[in-house]
Structures are given as C-alpha cells and as structure tokens.
Scaffold this active site. Structure first.
Site, PDB file in Angstrom:
ATOM      1  N   LYS A 110       8.929  17.866  -7.786  1.00 14.09           N
ATOM      2  CA  LYS A 110       7.467  17.559  -8.359  1.00 14.09           C
ATOM      3  C   LYS A 110       7.750  17.753 -10.064  1.00 14.09           C
ATOM      4  CE  LYS A 110       4.116  20.075 -10.018  1.00 14.09           C
ATOM      5  NZ  LYS A 110       3.759  19.373 -11.148  1.00 14.09           N
TER       6      LYS A 110
ATOM      7  N   GLU B 117      13.728  29.919 -13.418  1.00 14.35           N
ATOM      8  CA  GLU B 117      14.323  29.953 -14.838  1.00 14.35           C
ATOM      9  C   GLU B 117      12.909  30.018 -15.866  1.00 14.35           C
ATOM     10  OE1 GLU B 117      14.670  29.275 -18.685  1.00 14.35           O
ATOM     11  OE2 GLU B 117      15.238  27.028 -17.903  1.00 14.35           O
TER      12      GLU B 117
ATOM     13  N   CYS C 250      13.318  26.921 -24.396  1.00 15.06           N
ATOM     14  CA  CYS C 250      13.101  28.450 -23.744  1.00 15.06           C
ATOM     15  C   CYS C 250      14.119  29.310 -24.285  1.00 15.06           C
ATOM     16  CB  CYS C 250      13.028  28.400 -22.307  1.00 15.06           C
ATOM     17  SG  CYS C 250      14.581  27.696 -21.550  1.00 15.06           S
TER      18      CYS C 250
ATOM     19  N   GLU D 137       6.275  34.142 -26.318  1.00 11.65           N
ATOM     20  CA  GLU D 137       6.821  32.694 -26.577  1.00 11.65           C
ATOM     21  C   GLU D 137       6.033  31.868 -27.049  1.00 11.65           C
ATOM     22  OE1 GLU D 137      10.211  30.264 -24.053  1.00 11.65           O
ATOM     23  OE2 GLU D 137       8.205  30.874 -23.222  1.00 11.65           O
TER      24      GLU D 137
END
Length: 483
Positions: A180, A254, A288, A387
C-alpha cells in the site's frame, strides 16, 4: 508528456489490472505547480481483502516451488525492468513530491534496481538450510522458510527505494506482498507492477493497492497477513506496533528521526559545508535520517554559524526537474503549513534566524519554503526536539565532547547522526557513544549491504543488508535422532 496518460485507475491484484470495487480514485497533485498530475485508484477495504486473498493463494501456488536460484532470476529481471524505466520514474517522483531530480535519479531511479539485484545475489550465495550437531547427540536441520504474506506500507518521501527495501527481500525470501503506497505518490507505484509483469512474477505474488489510512489500517490488521513492514511517522508506527503486538504479528518499523551533526573542534568546515545539502537537507529536508540539529563547539561557534548560513543561503530554489535546483517544493500545502508553523515557533522562542524562513517570491506556484537556519537554539525547544520534515536547521553550542554527546542523545529519536572531524578514530569513538542505529563520520549515506534502522522512537528492526532479509524468513528446526 501527455498528462492524461498519468491516470492509473486500476489496482494491481492477482497479476491483473482490476477496477476498484467502489470506483474510488485520488488526485495526485504536482508539488511544483499545484495542479493535478494524474488520478490514481484508491483501494477500499474490499479491495484489500481481495489483494490479501490473492497473496495467500500465490504463497501456496507455483511461487512456493521456486528455488532460490529461480527467485533470484526473477529479481534480476525485475531489476532490469526498473533500470530501463529509471529516468522516467525519477522524473515522475520529482513531480509528485518535489524531490530535486539529481537526487531522484539515484534514489528513485537506479537505487531500487540495484536493491533487487543485491537481494538476488544474496539468496544465490546463501544456503536455505544448514545442519548443526546437537548438544545431546543427533543433528538439527535449521531451515529458513518464507514468513508468509507481507503487508508493506510506505510513505511519500522516498517512495521507490522504501518500497524496494521491503518488496525485494520479501520476494527473495519467497514471501508474497500486498503493497500500500501513499496516496501522494500513488502514480509511481504502478511502475513496480509493470516491472513485476515484465519480470514474469507469478500472479498474486505482488499486489499494489494505493489507498487511504482506513485501507492501510485494514491491511495491517488483516487476519491473512503474516508480517507488517512499515515506514512512516513515529505516531503511526506506535499505533501499528500496538496492533501487531496484540496479534503477535512480526513487524518492522522504520520511523522518524531528529539526528544531530556533531562538528568537532578539529573539523574541516569546507568538507562539512560541501556535504550539508546531502546530509542535512536531502529531499528538501523531507528525510527521516537528516542531520538537522547541528552541534557546534563554542570555540568555533561563530565560524560554524557563518559557514552553515552562507551555504544554505546560496542553495538554489526552483523546479525540481531542473538539474541546477538544490531545494524543490514540499510535497503538499499541508506539509508547507506544518513547516512554516515550526519556523514561527522558532521565531516566537526568540532564536536567531540567520537565513530563510519565508515562502520565496519565485517560483510563484508550488509549495516552496526557503531553507532556514536558526542559531543559538536551546536543545530542549520544540524546533530542536520535534521532527519538522522540511528545510529547517538548528545550531546549538556545546562545551567538550561529553556535552556534545549528551546533547546528541537528548532526544526521543535514534535513527542517524553524523560526526565531523579530521581524526577518523576520534569520529568512530564518538559515533560509538551516539544512541542511534546509524552514524556517519564525515558524511552520511545508506549502504545497501549494511543494516539501516533506528532505536528508541525511531523504530524496530532493520532493513538492508543480510539483516534486511532475515525478517522475511521463519527459522524452523528439525531435530534428527542419532543414527
């Protein structure tokens, strides 16, 4: 390019193009123009059910009888099909998410092909079982069998490589996959389906079902799924981890990062500045593992601030398809508002903004944000702890190596980091003290042959390298008595 050809209104289920059960589709918007690039099919929960059934059927079909050598041959053909499409794939992803084309060529274009080739070579060289002498006499045969049906859920920032990091080792292990992709980059996912057909992958071994969060949640909790592989935000990862924990389902996560770049007193600032775009601002900061927190020694603090500011100020903003562009647009209007909100928070906190911080006057369309640097940043502040996922860097002073390590580790995340020093041994020693799954010394790049992943809130498990194959294999011990 005729934009009408970009509409992909079917799903890829059971080796065939299938219309969504409820006719759903999503507009994919071009990041640099804010115009519709194409429409992609959007899977419903019924479509997810069909894809899982196809994957389970394929798991016990012809694919189960393929030897490691035969699977490797399929992966090599898959790689060849992706390589032929590399340049057009890279351009499409750049249009979808704003990634500068010079980066997209390597990571979205040729990188996935290399990954399929790598895992083909790995399974050719590795035995599927070994025989071990038992402590109590006899022997034990240890087999490595495919774990089963894999749900692979990927984000929009690096859509092709993050998909390949899951699909390639899963297929190498003999698993089947329901993938997906994110709605924002759903169009490029169809290239994987085309490559699968060209490679001769048996029907149902790979299924591609773009969809929204509801579709993703249904897939992750589906009783027909044996393992989940997810890349995305830490918040989403926590929710997925809870579901998989309750179901006792293996999961690889992750997740996010807020990595530090420790600039040592003996660092070569020219080397650091030259690598800043690749290490701290790759993909317009939508990365990231980016080293977005810069920790500078107080003795050279002004030098570091000046070097970072001048380097960032000089970065060219523009069309992501232009090879001279260093900073392209963000993926969406919502992402731009998120980043601007963090810049406003930095201003409210009174930190010194040395460059950037606004929407550029040109280009007039697209979700652009000027690359921004804040100096004198408190490491406990929002912009240093959360973040941002955009082109925003912070600079914080430190006093001595111990202080630098404490600051680097003072975060809930632990995905990456960098050390900058002319003494490699010192860099390695500092890297060993960083609470992180990966660290670079005088640069940072993922090594396809080495494990990648995080600790703390940056995730669970590893991808890439031989360690990236193991999560898709189920060890089975067969005990043999004495002869």
């Amino acid at each position: 390019m005729d934009e009408t050809t970009l509409d992909r209104l079917d799903l890829f289920i059971g080796g065939r193009w299938v219309a969504p059960r409820h006719g759903g589709s999503t507009d994919v918007i071009e990041a640099a123009t804010e115009k519709v690039l194409g429409r992609a099919a959007s899977a419903s929960t019924a479509d997810i059910d069909a894809a899982v059934v196809a994957a389970r059927t394929a798991l016990h079909g012809p694919w189960a009888d393929y030897t490691a050598e035969q699977r490797a041959d399929v992966l090599d053909r898959f790689a060849a099909a992706l390589k032929v499409r590399a340049k057009s794939t890279a351009a499409l992803v750049s249009r979808e998410n704003g990634m500068p084309i010079t980066l997209s060529i390597s990571v979205n274009g040729y990188g996935p092909a290399a990954m399929f080739s790598y895992y083909a070579g790995l399974i050719r060289a590795a035995a599927s079982e070994d025989v071990r002498p038992s402590m109590f006499g006899g022997r034990t045969v240890v087999r490595r069998e495919p774990i089963g049906v894999v749900a692979a859920v990927t984000p929009w920032n690096y859509p092709q490589p993050l998909s390949a990091m899951k699909i390639a080792p899963a297929l190498a292990a003999g698993c089947t996959v329901v993938h997906k992709p994110a709605p924002e980059t759903a169009l490029d996912a169809y290239i994987l389906a085309e490559a699968a057909l060209e490679a001769g992958l048996p029907e149902g071994v790979l299924n591609i079902v773009p969809g929204d969060r509801e579709a993703g949640a249904h897939l992750i909790a589906h009783p027909g799924v044996d393992k989940v592989a997810f890349t995305g935000s830490t918040a989403a990862g926590r929710a997925i981890g809870e579901v998989c924990g309750r179901l006792l389902r293996p999961v690889t996560l992750e997740l996010g990062g807020k990595s530090a770049a420790i600039v040592a007193e003996d660092a070569d600032l020219d080397v650091f500045a030259a690598a800043l775009l690749e290490v701290s601002l790759p993909n317009n900061g939508q990365t990231c593992h980016a080293s977005t927190r810069i920790l500078a020694p107080r003795s050279r603090y002004d030098e570091v601030v000046d070097a970072v500011t001048e380097t960032v100020r000089a970065l060219r903003i523009g069309d992501p398809l232009d090879r001279e562009t260093a900073i392209g647009p963000l993926v969406s209007a919502a992402q731009r508002e998120r980043v601007l909100g963090y810049i406003a928070a930095g201003d409210r906190a009174g930190f010194r903004r040395t460059t950037g911080g606004s929407i550029p006057a040109t280009p007039s369309a697209g979700w652009f944000v000027e690359p921004t640097v804040f100096a004198d940043v408190d490491n406990t502040s929002r912009i240093a702890q959360e973040e941002i996922f955009g082109p925003v860097l912070t600079i914080t002073p430190y006093d001595g190596d111990d202080h630098a390590v404490d600051l680097a580790n003072d975060t809930e995340y632990g995905l990456a980091g960098t050390i900058w020093t002319t003494d490699e041994a010192r860099g390695i020693a500092l890297a060993a003290r960083i609470e992180s799954g990966t660290v670079g010394v005088n640069h940072y790049a993922l090594d396809m042959a080495a494990p990648f992943g995080g600790v703390k809130a940056s995730g669970l498990g590893r991808e890439l390298g031989p360690e990236g194959l193991a999560p898709y294999q189920q060890p089975k011990s067969i005990y043999l008595g004495t002869r």
